[in-house]
Scaffold this motif. Structure first.
Motif, PDB file in Angstrom:
ATOM      1  N   VAL A 267      86.462 -60.803  71.620  1.00 52.28           N
ATOM      2  CA  VAL A 267      85.473 -61.802  72.025  1.00 52.28           C
ATOM      3  C   VAL A 267      86.018 -62.674  73.148  1.00 52.28           C
ATOM      4  O   VAL A 267      85.335 -62.959  74.152  1.00 52.28           O
ATOM      5  CB  VAL A 267      85.067 -62.667  70.805  1.00 52.28           C
ATOM      6  N   GLY A 268      87.279 -63.105  72.983  1.00 50.69           N
ATOM      7  CA  GLY A 268      87.873 -63.973  73.998  1.00 50.69           C
ATOM      8  C   GLY A 268      87.984 -63.293  75.346  1.00 50.69           C
ATOM      9  O   GLY A 268      87.686 -63.890  76.390  1.00 50.69           O
ATOM     10  N   VAL A 269      88.437 -62.016  75.364  1.00 50.46           N
ATOM     11  CA  VAL A 269      88.592 -61.298  76.626  1.00 50.46           C
ATOM     12  C   VAL A 269      87.235 -61.043  77.280  1.00 50.46           C
ATOM     13  O   VAL A 269      87.090 -61.114  78.513  1.00 50.46           O
ATOM     14  CB  VAL A 269      89.359 -59.979  76.392  1.00 50.46           C
ATOM     15  N   LEU A 270      86.209 -60.767  76.485  1.00 46.72           N
ATOM     16  CA  LEU A 270      84.871 -60.565  77.065  1.00 46.72           C
ATOM     17  C   LEU A 270      84.372 -61.849  77.718  1.00 46.72           C
ATOM     18  O   LEU A 270      83.788 -61.817  78.819  1.00 46.72           O
ATOM     19  CB  LEU A 270      83.902 -60.103  75.973  1.00 46.72           C
ATOM     20  N   LEU A 271      84.589 -62.979  77.071  1.00 49.09           N
ATOM     21  CA  LEU A 271      84.138 -64.250  77.645  1.00 49.09           C
ATOM     22  C   LEU A 271      84.920 -64.601  78.904  1.00 49.09           C
ATOM     23  O   LEU A 271      84.336 -64.911  79.955  1.00 49.09           O
ATOM     24  CB  LEU A 271      84.280 -65.368  76.602  1.00 49.09           C
ATOM     25  N   ALA A 275      83.732 -64.314  82.927  1.00 49.96           N
ATOM     26  CA  ALA A 275      83.812 -65.423  83.873  1.00 49.96           C
ATOM     27  C   ALA A 275      84.602 -65.020  85.120  1.00 49.96           C
ATOM     28  O   ALA A 275      84.206 -65.337  86.262  1.00 49.96           O
ATOM     29  CB  ALA A 275      84.467 -66.624  83.194  1.00 49.96           C
ATOM     30  N   LEU A 276      85.712 -64.311  84.918  1.00 56.73           N
ATOM     31  CA  LEU A 276      86.505 -63.871  86.071  1.00 56.73           C
ATOM     32  C   LEU A 276      85.741 -62.862  86.926  1.00 56.73           C
ATOM     33  O   LEU A 276      85.813 -62.890  88.170  1.00 56.73           O
ATOM     34  CB  LEU A 276      87.823 -63.248  85.571  1.00 56.73           C
ATOM     35  N   TYR A 277      85.016 -61.967  86.252  1.00 50.92           N
ATOM     36  CA  TYR A 277      84.226 -60.978  87.012  1.00 50.92           C
ATOM     37  C   TYR A 277      83.102 -61.659  87.786  1.00 50.92           C
ATOM     38  O   TYR A 277      82.823 -61.301  88.937  1.00 50.92           O
ATOM     39  CB  TYR A 277      83.645 -59.943  86.051  1.00 50.92           C
ATOM     40  N   ALA A 278      82.459 -62.647  87.187  1.00 49.44           N
ATOM     41  CA  ALA A 278      81.375 -63.359  87.863  1.00 49.44           C
ATOM     42  C   ALA A 278      81.877 -64.059  89.119  1.00 49.44           C
ATOM     43  O   ALA A 278      81.132 -64.211  90.103  1.00 49.44           O
ATOM     44  CB  ALA A 278      80.738 -64.374  86.907  1.00 49.44           C
ATOM     45  N   ASN A 279      83.162 -64.479  89.074  1.00 46.07           N
ATOM     46  CA  ASN A 279      83.749 -65.138  90.238  1.00 46.07           C
ATOM     47  C   ASN A 279      84.517 -64.150  91.117  1.00 46.07           C
ATOM     48  O   ASN A 279      85.290 -64.571  91.987  1.00 46.07           O
ATOM     49  CB  ASN A 279      84.688 -66.257  89.792  1.00 46.07           C
ATOM     50  N   GLU A 280      84.302 -62.827  90.875  1.00 49.48           N
ATOM     51  CA  GLU A 280      84.892 -61.756  91.665  1.00 49.48           C
ATOM     52  C   GLU A 280      86.418 -61.833  91.695  1.00 49.48           C
ATOM     53  O   GLU A 280      87.064 -61.496  92.689  1.00 49.48           O
ATOM     54  CB  GLU A 280      84.336 -61.767  93.087  1.00 49.48           C
ATOM     55  N   LEU A 281      87.008 -62.254  90.576  1.00 47.03           N
ATOM     56  CA  LEU A 281      88.469 -62.316  90.470  1.00 47.03           C
ATOM     57  C   LEU A 281      89.057 -61.046  89.859  1.00 47.03           C
ATOM     58  O   LEU A 281      90.241 -60.775  90.011  1.00 47.03           O
ATOM     59  CB  LEU A 281      88.881 -63.536  89.630  1.00 47.03           C
ATOM     60  N   THR A 291      89.239 -54.781  77.480  1.00 48.33           N
ATOM     61  CA  THR A 291      88.475 -54.884  76.230  1.00 48.33           C
ATOM     62  C   THR A 291      88.746 -53.689  75.322  1.00 48.33           C
ATOM     63  O   THR A 291      88.917 -53.835  74.103  1.00 48.33           O
ATOM     64  CB  THR A 291      86.971 -54.963  76.536  1.00 48.33           C
ATOM     65  N   VAL A 292      88.808 -52.493  75.909  1.00 49.76           N
ATOM     66  CA  VAL A 292      89.087 -51.286  75.110  1.00 49.76           C
ATOM     67  C   VAL A 292      90.487 -51.349  74.523  1.00 49.76           C
ATOM     68  O   VAL A 292      90.709 -51.018  73.346  1.00 49.76           O
ATOM     69  CB  VAL A 292      88.911 -50.020  75.966  1.00 49.76           C
ATOM     70  N   TYR A 293      91.462 -51.801  75.357  1.00 48.87           N
ATOM     71  CA  TYR A 293      92.824 -51.927  74.841  1.00 48.87           C
ATOM     72  C   TYR A 293      92.872 -52.865  73.631  1.00 48.87           C
ATOM     73  O   TYR A 293      93.486 -52.567  72.601  1.00 48.87           O
ATOM     74  CB  TYR A 293      93.755 -52.464  75.930  1.00 48.87           C
ATOM     75  N   LEU A 294      92.235 -54.018  73.756  1.00 48.92           N
ATOM     76  CA  LEU A 294      92.275 -54.989  72.666  1.00 48.92           C
ATOM     77  C   LEU A 294      91.453 -54.508  71.473  1.00 48.92           C
ATOM     78  O   LEU A 294      91.771 -54.836  70.324  1.00 48.92           O
ATOM     79  CB  LEU A 294      91.772 -56.341  73.156  1.00 48.92           C
ATOM     80  N   ARG A 295      90.408 -53.736  71.748  1.00 52.10           N
ATOM     81  CA  ARG A 295      89.653 -53.174  70.626  1.00 52.10           C
ATOM     82  C   ARG A 295      90.511 -52.137  69.902  1.00 52.10           C
ATOM     83  O   ARG A 295      90.483 -52.041  68.675  1.00 52.10           O
ATOM     84  CB  ARG A 295      88.359 -52.521  71.142  1.00 52.10           C
TER      85      ARG A 295
END
Length: 572
Positions: A267-271, A275-281, A291-295
């Motif tokens: 959940v934390g990595v998705l949030l 945010a990082l993806y939205a800011n193109e980081l 996300t797959v790694y943490l899953r």
């Protein structure tokens, strides 16, 4: 020991575990190496998945061909991971079987090496529980836990490193979200050891109560003690149930807490990743891969959580199994110097079981080679205690008991058995053939010798040595006496060894033994005064003292303690 076996400390358990791991270090290294390769192969597929997503989003060149190549690579590495993981588990389970065998053999060796007095004072149920329930739990844990825990740890480490390398920000976010798991484990571990030790201890108490009731069933029935034994058993059941419920409560807190905590990293990595993806980081592929790694991390962490719970119970059992190592070793030399004679001398012997009151007080006695000595007295006079000192099972705290000038209790067991054998009314028949039960005493004995030994003690019921030794108490005692005939010691101590036989059979057995053991020293704790009548001399015990010593006729004429016992027994 106050009737209790020791329990190994956590440091002792860790040391034993490291010794067991070190004894098969090649297998342990093989598990780590092969599983490391499997975990490395398992990291490739999620990374290729991220590449597929980024390739599709870029949409340049031959996208379909590139996706096919990436997908085929993911499939290949998934197959490689599966094969390597299977190989690692195979190595691990074989390691577990070998290590479990070592643990069982070590426990058996330590049990057989228990000092006789320690063994006599240990509750039967406690030793049975350690050798069965506890040893089985340790064995099953070693078979399964070591490979599965090592696999899970290596896999988890690779995934954590992979997500940190992929993007440190997402990796740190995932690790911070694992704080809840660490807190749950810390809370549980601090409370689990005493809880599981209590489960094991109360289980041993219950086993002891049941075993004691079963062993003394005839006495319980004869004296009308059914209700009392039922109360003892019910109390043990209540204590065992309470201990198990306490341990269960810890699990009901651990697992829900852990389940919630394990979902937080994803959940934390998705949030944060969103945010990082939205800011193109970061790219979308990086967020998906992280996300797959943490899953995937949930799997090994969930395995570790399950094993953390099971390892607490196994750790408590390991501590009980290894607790035998904390018992003091018998203070016996490797061998007695010179040739040990066969003259037994008791000089001013004082002995106490508790240290508070002497059971024997100033006993002086000399047993001549080849003599038949009977020791008589009322119940509690100290007869059996004197027999234990003569057999070297205990030693006096004042005075001495020697054979040929060497303290009996200082002879090593194998040398002691060549000189003195103690036979009590307690016997054991193994669930095996008559032949194998007898060969314990003399492994190289011929069938003729075995039949002769059985005939010597009046065991005419045995027509087939290969038949299973499923016998009653009287026949079991005859088997025990036949072992003595085969062992052929020069001194034999009979502590009411024929008490379970009917008078006629007991008399016939004693006569047969007298013929076989002629010329040897025989010390008999006389249950029936007829046994004393046949002896060369009679030692009369009363209140822990040797009060009379002489032949049957001498003591009857003297009219002392023995004379009164003889007249009362003869009148009956």
């Amino acid at each position: 020991m106050n009737g209790q076996l020791p329990v190994a400390t956590p440091a002792g358990v860790r040391a034993a575990a490291f010794r067991d791991l070190g004894a098969d270090r090649r297998a342990v290294l093989g598990i780590i190496l092969v599983n490391g390769l499997a975990s490395a192969a398992g990291l490739v597929a999620p990374w290729l998945l991220g590449r597929i997503i980024d390739t599709i989003r870029a949409g340049s060149g031959d996208v379909l061909s590139a996706v096919d190549r990436l997908a085929f690579g993911a499939l290949v590495f998934t197959v490689v991971q599966t094969v390597l993981s299977w190989w690692a588990l195979k190595i691990g389970y074989r390691f577990g079987e070998r290590t479990a065998a070592r643990v069982r053999e070590r426990f058996l060796d330590r049990t057989l090496a228990l000092p006789p007095r320690s063994a006599d004072h240990v509750p039967t149920g406690d030793l049975i529980a350690r050798g069965s329930t506890d040893a089985s739990l340790v064995a099953s844990t070693l078979r399964s836990a070591v490979p599965e825990v090592l696999v899970a740890i290596v896999h988890a480490l690779f995934l954590v490193v992979a997500v940190l390398v992929l993007d440190p920000r997402l990796g740190l976010c995932g690790l911070l979200c694992l704080v809840g798991v660490a807190a749950a484990v810390r809370w549980y571990v601090r409370r689990a050891r005493p809880a599981y030790l209590a489960v094991a201890a109360t289980g041993a108490e219950l086993a002891d109560a049941v075993a004691g009731t079963a062993k003394g069933a005839r006495t319980v029935e004869l004296l009308g003690l059914e209700r009392r034994r039922q109360e003892v058993t019910e109390t043990a059941i209540t204590r065992a149930r309470t201990a198990r419920l306490d341990a269960l409560w810890l699990r009901t807190v651990l697992f829900p807490w852990a389940d919630v905590s394990l979902a937080l990293p994803v959940v934390g990595v998705l949030l944060v990743g969103g945010a990082l993806y939205a800011n193109e980081l970061v790219s979308l592929g990086v967020v998906v891969t992280a996300t797959v790694y943490l899953r995937q991390l949930v799997g090994p962490l969930d395995t570790l959580m399950l094993w953390i719970e099971q390892l607490q119970g196994a750790g408590a059992s390991y501590a009980r199994v290894e607790g035998l190592a904390d018992l003091p070793a018998e203070d016996r030399p490797a061998a007695a110097p010179g040739t040990v004679g066969d003259r037994i001398q008791v000089t001013n012997a004082h002995f106490s079981y508790t240290g508070a009151r002497d059971v024997l007080r100033g006993v002086d006695l000399q047993v001549q080679p080849g003599e038949r000595l009977a020791i008589v007295g009322t119940s509690g006079a100290g007869k059996s205690t004197l027999a234990r000192l003569l057999a070297g099972l205990d030693r006096p705290h004042i005075g001495s008991v020697t054979i040929g000038g060497t303290p009996v209790a200082e002879l090593p067991p194998e040398q002691l058995r060549e000189h003195i054998v103690l036979i009590t009314q307690d016997d054991h028949v193994f669930h095996d053939s008559v032949r194998d039960n007898l060969l314990i005493a003399k492994p190289d004995a011929s069938d003729e010798e075995l039949y002769a030994a059985l005939a010597a003690v009046g065991a005419t019921w045995c027509a087939d040595l290969d038949a299973e030794a499923d016998v009653d108490d009287a026949a079991a005692q005859q088997l025990s006496l036949a072992r003595v005939v085969l062992a052929d010691p020069h001194t034999l101590i009979l502590d009411e060894a024929t008490a379970l036989l009917d008078p006629k059979t007991a008399r016939r057995t004693e006569q047969s033994l007298a013929a076989v053991l002629r010329g040897r020293t025989v010390i008999a704790i006389a249950h029936r005064l007829q046994t004393a009548h046949d002896a060369d001399r009679i030692a009369v015990m009363e209140a822990g003292k040797l009060v009379e010593l002489g032949t049957h006729d001498e003591l009857v004429r003297a009219g002392g303690v023995y004379g009164r016992l003889w007249r009362a027994w003869h009148a009956d």
